[in-house]
Design a protein around this motif. Structure first.
Motif, PDB file in Angstrom:
ATOM      1  N   THR A  19       1.000  -1.076   0.115  1.00 25.77           N
ATOM      2  CA  THR A  19      -0.015  -0.014  -0.006  1.00 25.77           C
ATOM      3  C   THR A  19       0.812   0.982  -0.098  1.00 25.77           C
ATOM      4  O   THR A  19       2.152   1.363   0.121  1.00 25.77           O
ATOM      5  N   CYS A  20       0.226   2.372  -0.194  1.00 25.06           N
ATOM      6  CA  CYS A  20       1.060   3.827   0.157  1.00 25.06           C
ATOM      7  C   CYS A  20       1.602   3.820   1.329  1.00 25.06           C
ATOM      8  O   CYS A  20       2.493   5.006   1.332  1.00 25.06           O
ATOM      9  N   ASP A  21       1.152   3.420   2.519  1.00 25.16           N
ATOM     10  CA  ASP A  21       1.430   3.258   3.591  1.00 25.16           C
ATOM     11  C   ASP A  21       3.123   2.586   4.023  1.00 25.16           C
ATOM     12  O   ASP A  21       3.682   2.557   4.953  1.00 25.16           O
ATOM     13  N   GLY A  22       3.151   1.734   2.990  1.00 23.75           N
ATOM     14  CA  GLY A  22       4.156   0.846   3.063  1.00 23.75           C
ATOM     15  C   GLY A  22       5.286   1.039   1.662  1.00 23.75           C
ATOM     16  O   GLY A  22       5.633   2.208   1.299  1.00 23.75           O
ATOM     17  N   GLU A  23       5.510  -0.070   1.225  1.00 23.63           N
ATOM     18  CA  GLU A  23       6.737   0.003   0.037  1.00 23.63           C
ATOM     19  C   GLU A  23       5.909   0.407  -1.304  1.00 23.63           C
ATOM     20  O   GLU A  23       6.328   0.556  -2.367  1.00 23.63           O
ATOM     21  N   ASP A  24       4.699   0.456  -1.389  1.00 22.78           N
ATOM     22  CA  ASP A  24       3.749   0.236  -2.425  1.00 22.78           C
ATOM     23  C   ASP A  24       4.168  -0.502  -3.438  1.00 22.78           C
ATOM     24  O   ASP A  24       4.113  -0.178  -4.814  1.00 22.78           O
ATOM     25  N   ILE A  25       4.287  -1.792  -3.188  1.00 28.35           N
ATOM     26  CA  ILE A  25       4.773  -2.636  -4.226  1.00 28.35           C
ATOM     27  C   ILE A  25       3.717  -3.813  -4.403  1.00 28.35           C
ATOM     28  O   ILE A  25       2.776  -3.898  -3.464  1.00 28.35           O
ATOM     29  N   SER A  26       3.464  -4.415  -5.630  1.00 31.95           N
ATOM     30  CA  SER A  26       2.443  -5.036  -5.802  1.00 31.95           C
ATOM     31  C   SER A  26       2.630  -6.433  -4.915  1.00 31.95           C
ATOM     32  O   SER A  26       3.606  -6.933  -4.721  1.00 31.95           O
ATOM     33  N   PRO A  27       1.382  -7.055  -4.503  1.00 36.37           N
ATOM     34  CA  PRO A  27       1.387  -8.441  -3.775  1.00 36.37           C
ATOM     35  C   PRO A  27       1.793  -9.362  -4.540  1.00 36.37           C
ATOM     36  O   PRO A  27       1.531  -9.374  -5.895  1.00 36.37           O
ATOM     37  N   PRO A  28       2.350 -10.469  -3.901  1.00 34.58           N
ATOM     38  CA  PRO A  28       2.666 -11.709  -4.754  1.00 34.58           C
ATOM     39  C   PRO A  28       1.104 -12.338  -5.216  1.00 34.58           C
ATOM     40  O   PRO A  28       0.163 -12.319  -4.393  1.00 34.58           O
ATOM     41  N   LEU A  29       0.912 -12.816  -6.511  1.00 33.89           N
ATOM     42  CA  LEU A  29      -0.067 -13.387  -6.917  1.00 33.89           C
ATOM     43  C   LEU A  29       0.197 -14.734  -7.651  1.00 33.89           C
ATOM     44  O   LEU A  29       1.227 -14.985  -8.195  1.00 33.89           O
ATOM     45  N   GLU A  30      -0.404 -15.591  -7.404  1.00 35.10           N
ATOM     46  CA  GLU A  30      -0.726 -16.986  -8.013  1.00 35.10           C
ATOM     47  C   GLU A  30      -1.817 -17.522  -8.470  1.00 35.10           C
ATOM     48  O   GLU A  30      -2.966 -17.131  -8.185  1.00 35.10           O
ATOM     49  N   TRP A  31      -1.921 -18.207  -9.753  1.00 38.41           N
ATOM     50  CA  TRP A  31      -3.108 -18.663 -10.292  1.00 38.41           C
ATOM     51  C   TRP A  31      -2.958 -20.057 -10.878  1.00 38.41           C
ATOM     52  O   TRP A  31      -1.671 -20.454 -11.119  1.00 38.41           O
ATOM     53  N   ALA A  32      -4.077 -20.706 -11.080  1.00 37.84           N
ATOM     54  CA  ALA A  32      -4.023 -22.068 -11.460  1.00 37.84           C
ATOM     55  C   ALA A  32      -5.293 -22.376 -12.289  1.00 37.84           C
ATOM     56  O   ALA A  32      -6.320 -21.764 -12.362  1.00 37.84           O
ATOM     57  N   GLU A  33      -5.310 -23.581 -13.129  1.00 42.03           N
ATOM     58  CA  GLU A  33      -6.367 -24.123 -13.651  1.00 42.03           C
ATOM     59  C   GLU A  33      -6.746 -23.101 -14.724  1.00 42.03           C
ATOM     60  O   GLU A  33      -7.909 -22.709 -15.084  1.00 42.03           O
ATOM     61  N   VAL A  34      -5.909 -22.586 -15.629  1.00 39.33           N
ATOM     62  CA  VAL A  34      -5.982 -21.884 -16.929  1.00 39.33           C
ATOM     63  C   VAL A  34      -6.505 -22.743 -17.694  1.00 39.33           C
ATOM     64  O   VAL A  34      -6.042 -23.833 -18.028  1.00 39.33           O
ATOM     65  N   PRO A  35      -7.614 -22.126 -18.352  1.00 43.33           N
ATOM     66  CA  PRO A  35      -8.240 -23.357 -19.368  1.00 43.33           C
ATOM     67  C   PRO A  35      -7.481 -23.572 -20.678  1.00 43.33           C
ATOM     68  O   PRO A  35      -6.736 -22.666 -21.061  1.00 43.33           O
ATOM     69  N   ALA A  36      -7.669 -24.830 -20.940  1.00 45.17           N
ATOM     70  CA  ALA A  36      -6.944 -25.045 -22.455  1.00 45.17           C
ATOM     71  C   ALA A  36      -7.515 -24.051 -23.455  1.00 45.17           C
ATOM     72  O   ALA A  36      -8.645 -23.475 -23.365  1.00 45.17           O
ATOM     73  N   GLY A  37      -6.584 -23.677 -24.346  1.00 46.62           N
ATOM     74  CA  GLY A  37      -6.979 -22.834 -25.565  1.00 46.62           C
ATOM     75  C   GLY A  37      -6.791 -21.242 -25.211  1.00 46.62           C
ATOM     76  O   GLY A  37      -7.016 -20.483 -25.759  1.00 46.62           O
ATOM     77  N   THR A  38      -6.247 -21.123 -23.894  1.00 46.33           N
ATOM     78  CA  THR A  38      -5.896 -19.661 -23.594  1.00 46.33           C
ATOM     79  C   THR A  38      -4.724 -19.151 -24.315  1.00 46.33           C
ATOM     80  O   THR A  38      -3.664 -19.821 -24.272  1.00 46.33           O
ATOM     81  N   ALA A  39      -4.857 -17.973 -25.037  1.00 42.76           N
ATOM     82  CA  ALA A  39      -3.722 -17.637 -25.736  1.00 42.76           C
ATOM     83  C   ALA A  39      -3.031 -16.440 -24.839  1.00 42.76           C
ATOM     84  O   ALA A  39      -1.763 -16.037 -25.023  1.00 42.76           O
ATOM     85  N   SER A  40      -3.779 -15.808 -23.957  1.00 45.19           N
ATOM     86  CA  SER A  40      -3.071 -14.563 -23.313  1.00 45.19           C
ATOM     87  C   SER A  40      -3.918 -14.566 -21.863  1.00 45.19           C
ATOM     88  O   SER A  40      -5.034 -14.948 -21.613  1.00 45.19           O
ATOM     89  N   LEU A  41      -3.209 -13.831 -20.825  1.00 45.05           N
ATOM     90  CA  LEU A  41      -4.109 -13.566 -19.750  1.00 45.05           C
ATOM     91  C   LEU A  41      -3.798 -12.185 -19.373  1.00 45.05           C
ATOM     92  O   LEU A  41      -2.928 -11.414 -20.016  1.00 45.05           O
TER      93      LEU A  41
END
Length: 155
Positions: A19-41
């Motif tokens: 947040t702006c009250d800290g380092e203002d860095i993006s949080p770590p994110l994880e994802w799974a089960e991206v469907p077949a046929g996905t060309a981009s996210l």
């Protein structure tokens, strides 16, 4: 498709370093089960409670990322170098990259939305959330959401 963060659970506070009250860095994110046929996210992070959750007037955009490779499984905290081919749009702070929560009043919700798309999107100079959403029309395969909250301490 699933989206999560090791930094916070669904509907819980986002830690201050992201947040702006800290380092203002993006949080770590994880994802799974991206469907077949996905060309981009695509990833869009916004705050539907701006400026005051008691009387929201707008949705404030914190991050726009598109053309993430479909084999990508997440982004590290404070990511500086996106995977090859990924592009960043402009947030409502007027710059590319992540702009952390910095609500002027009350506890706000921050909605992290990950989209699986059937094609790569065209490169758009200084792309806005609205432009990326328009380009995504007709190409959405799946969507995942993660909501975090943040309220600034008394200043």
């Amino acid at each position: 498709m699933e989206l999560r963060s090791p930094a916070f659970a669904e509907s819980t506070p986002i830690p201050a370093p992201h947040t702006c009250d800290g380092e203002d860095i993006s949080p770590p994110l994880e994802w799974a089960e991206v469907p077949a046929g996905t060309a981009s996210l695509a990833l869009i992070v916004d705050d539907p409670d701006a400026p005051d959750p008691a009387a929201p007037k707008m949705t404030w955009v914190h991050w726009v990322v598109y053309n993430l490779p479909p084999q990508t499984t997440g982004l590290a905290a404070g990511v500086k170098n996106l995977p090859a081919g990924a592009l960043e749009g402009v947030n409502d702070f007027g710059r590319a990259g992540f702009g952390g929560p910095c609500p002027p009043k009350g506890r706000h919700r921050y909605v992290f939305k990950l989209y699986a798309l059937s094609q790569r999107l065209p490169a758009i100079e200084r792309a806005t959330k609205a432009q990326v959403e328009r380009a995504m029309r007709g190409h959405l395969l799946a969507e995942a959401r993660l909501v975090g909250t943040y309220e600034r301490g008394r200043r």
